[in-house]
Design a protein around this motif. Sequence first.
Motif, short mmCIF file in Angstrom:
data_model
loop_
_atom_site.label_atom_id
_atom_site.label_comp_id
_atom_site.label_asym_id
_atom_site.label_seq_id
_atom_site.Cartn_x
_atom_site.Cartn_y
_atom_site.Cartn_z
N ILE A 139 40.12 46.62 36.62
CA ILE A 139 38.79 45.98 36.15
C ILE A 139 37.99 45.90 37.39
O ILE A 139 38.45 45.45 38.52
CB ILE A 139 39.14 44.57 35.79
CG1 ILE A 139 40.23 44.95 34.42
CG2 ILE A 139 37.96 43.72 35.34
CD1 ILE A 139 40.73 43.46 34.08
N HIS A 140 36.53 46.21 37.45
CA HIS A 140 35.62 46.14 38.40
C HIS A 140 34.43 45.79 38.12
O HIS A 140 33.84 46.21 36.83
CB HIS A 140 35.97 47.20 39.53
CG HIS A 140 35.78 48.36 38.97
ND1 HIS A 140 34.67 49.13 39.08
CD2 HIS A 140 36.60 49.32 38.46
CE1 HIS A 140 34.67 50.24 38.39
NE2 HIS A 140 35.92 50.52 37.99
N CYS A 141 33.31 45.43 39.06
CA CYS A 141 32.06 45.32 38.63
C CYS A 141 31.32 45.60 39.94
O CYS A 141 31.82 46.19 40.81
CB CYS A 141 31.75 43.99 38.16
SG CYS A 141 31.71 42.75 39.56
N ALA A 142 29.87 45.78 39.97
CA ALA A 142 29.00 46.11 41.04
C ALA A 142 29.07 45.30 42.22
O ALA A 142 29.11 45.70 43.29
CB ALA A 142 27.81 46.07 40.32
N SER A 143 29.68 44.25 42.05
CA SER A 143 29.88 43.19 43.26
C SER A 143 31.37 43.05 43.72
O SER A 143 31.45 42.60 44.81
CB SER A 143 29.47 41.86 42.87
OG SER A 143 29.96 41.19 41.97
N CYS A 144 32.33 43.89 43.26
CA CYS A 144 33.44 43.75 43.71
C CYS A 144 33.65 44.34 45.10
O CYS A 144 32.90 45.25 45.65
CB CYS A 144 34.62 44.82 42.83
SG CYS A 144 35.32 43.94 41.52
N LEU A 145 34.52 43.73 45.89
CA LEU A 145 34.99 44.20 47.40
C LEU A 145 36.03 45.46 46.96
O LEU A 145 36.65 45.31 46.01
CB LEU A 145 35.60 43.26 48.00
CG LEU A 145 34.88 42.01 48.39
CD1 LEU A 145 35.73 41.08 48.99
CD2 LEU A 145 33.81 42.41 49.21
N ALA A 157 38.46 43.63 44.10
CA ALA A 157 38.74 42.03 44.48
C ALA A 157 37.38 41.19 44.57
O ALA A 157 36.32 41.82 44.69
CB ALA A 157 39.30 41.99 45.61
N HIS A 158 37.71 40.14 44.33
CA HIS A 158 36.69 39.00 44.84
C HIS A 158 37.11 37.95 45.56
O HIS A 158 38.26 37.46 45.27
CB HIS A 158 36.20 38.28 43.23
CG HIS A 158 34.99 38.95 42.53
ND1 HIS A 158 33.85 39.16 42.76
CD2 HIS A 158 35.47 40.29 41.51
CE1 HIS A 158 33.16 39.95 41.99
NE2 HIS A 158 33.91 40.81 41.33
N GLN A 159 36.19 37.74 46.55
CA GLN A 159 36.68 36.38 47.37
C GLN A 159 35.41 35.32 47.32
O GLN A 159 34.30 35.89 47.21
CB GLN A 159 36.93 37.09 48.81
CG GLN A 159 38.15 37.86 48.78
CD GLN A 159 38.21 38.70 50.17
OE1 GLN A 159 37.35 38.59 51.02
NE2 GLN A 159 39.39 39.21 50.29
N GLY A 357 36.80 36.64 32.53
CA GLY A 357 35.71 37.72 32.06
C GLY A 357 35.30 38.31 33.36
O GLY A 357 35.12 37.39 34.12
N HIS A 358 35.11 39.58 33.27
CA HIS A 358 34.59 40.09 34.68
C HIS A 358 33.23 40.56 34.67
O HIS A 358 32.35 40.27 35.54
CB HIS A 358 35.46 41.28 35.20
CG HIS A 358 35.50 41.39 36.72
ND1 HIS A 358 36.11 40.71 37.50
CD2 HIS A 358 34.93 42.49 37.22
CE1 HIS A 358 35.79 41.25 38.70
NE2 HIS A 358 34.98 42.13 38.67
N GLY A 359 32.71 41.22 33.50
CA GLY A 359 31.34 41.65 33.43
C GLY A 359 30.91 42.75 34.28
O GLY A 359 32.10 43.32 34.89
ZN LIG Z 1 33.89 42.51 40.32
#
Ligand SMILES: [Zn+2]
Length: 440
Positions: A139-145, A157-159, A357-359
């Motif tokens: 699962i990932h999105c445009a702002s994931c590390l 990841a998200h931090q 939810g990740h989006g």
């Molecule tokens: Zn993300």
Amino acid sequence: MASVTPKVRKQLSADALLRLVHTGFDHIPDDRPADVDMALPDVLMSAFAMFSLKAPSLLAFDKERSEGNVHTIYGIQRVPCDTSMREILDPVSPKWLRPVFTSVFRQLQRGKALEALTFLDGHYLLALDGTEYFSSKTIHCASCLHRVHRNGSITYAHQLLGAAIIHPDQRAVIPLMPEPIVNRDGTDKNDCERNAAKRFIIKLRHDHPHLKFIVTEDSLSSNAPHIETLQHYDLRYILGVKEGDHAFLFQQVQAAEYAGRVIYYERHDRAAGVMHRFRLVNDVPLNASHGDVRGNVIEYWEISDAKVQHVSWVTDLRVSKRNVFHLMRGGRARWKIENETFNTLKNQGYNFEHNYGHGEQHLSVVFAMLMMLAFLVDQAQQLCCALFRAVWLKLGSKRLLWERMRALFYTYALTSMRQLFEALLYGFKRSSPLVTIDST
Ligand SMILES: [Zn+2]
């Protein structure tokens, strides 16, 4: 025996703060077409209510929605289904939530609630620390590390950089809006805690230009560029240092010792069987390449029969026998950002690491910010509301408090959060259910 109703400060009551949060959401711009049928403040408030009620998942919240009480207590006209909530919140930029955090903070200031958190000469202790709340291989999105592994696979990841006003004598902490550690659109380069700290500090000074803060962080933050940033924005500091990572600094302390410039101080706590031992030195250079950045060092040993703990800090507050015990307690209170904030969010019913939810754009970050906002409102209750504290004391744990709160919320028609807390504290008459017949 007649019981005395615990005091509730009206403007800081849960109901007043929920109205304030709702008003804040009313001002968030909605970029969707004008004919949409679900109002953005309703969707934001629904997500907030999900975290405020500690619903274990979005699906659980969706299934149990109790239209009557979400209206009377959270001011929501219509609750979106889980899919709509995710779709509508995904494009909302998290930056719009900042004024909502600030308005709750201002209300706490006006109600003089923050006075109990003043640490030294009108300064608040502000703990900063990074934490990771999401990671996935898929699962990932445009702002994931991105973490690229040797075999070419990627972990997303998200931090975030959390920030909270803490006090060694207070269990409640007051979180500020965290700074997300996220990748910007179109860049592969990972954002990092140090960059996030710089952005956080700029925004902190923008929101609170005149507030006096002493920033406290772990030893990763004790570097000359970061200290120069703190100084530039007129922030005092107490930062951890470690002998292994700050060899030059400890050599300076040793040199000061030879020159007779160090101060020793001991305090014996007989009741606790603990000896507090300090070695202090003022005005030493922090590292070889930034000789103009100077600070004061506190070395501390806590000695008991069982063990010896050794902790050290660097600070720009001048240290003396008179203030060092208090400064040490401030430095040690830093763990509250880990224990009382992140661990509470992860383990005390908030489900910080659950994926609601990740989006594709901002959803993961928006949910994290709304959860922190719900935590802020809860902590404000813990700090200011005797009624909330009495219920907590009676039930013995936060977990049970949230469980009972949810049970009442979904079973009875309520007029306010206050009524809910009063029912939990004093008990209430349980009536048989009035069965309604579904004619459809
Ligand atoms: Zn993300």
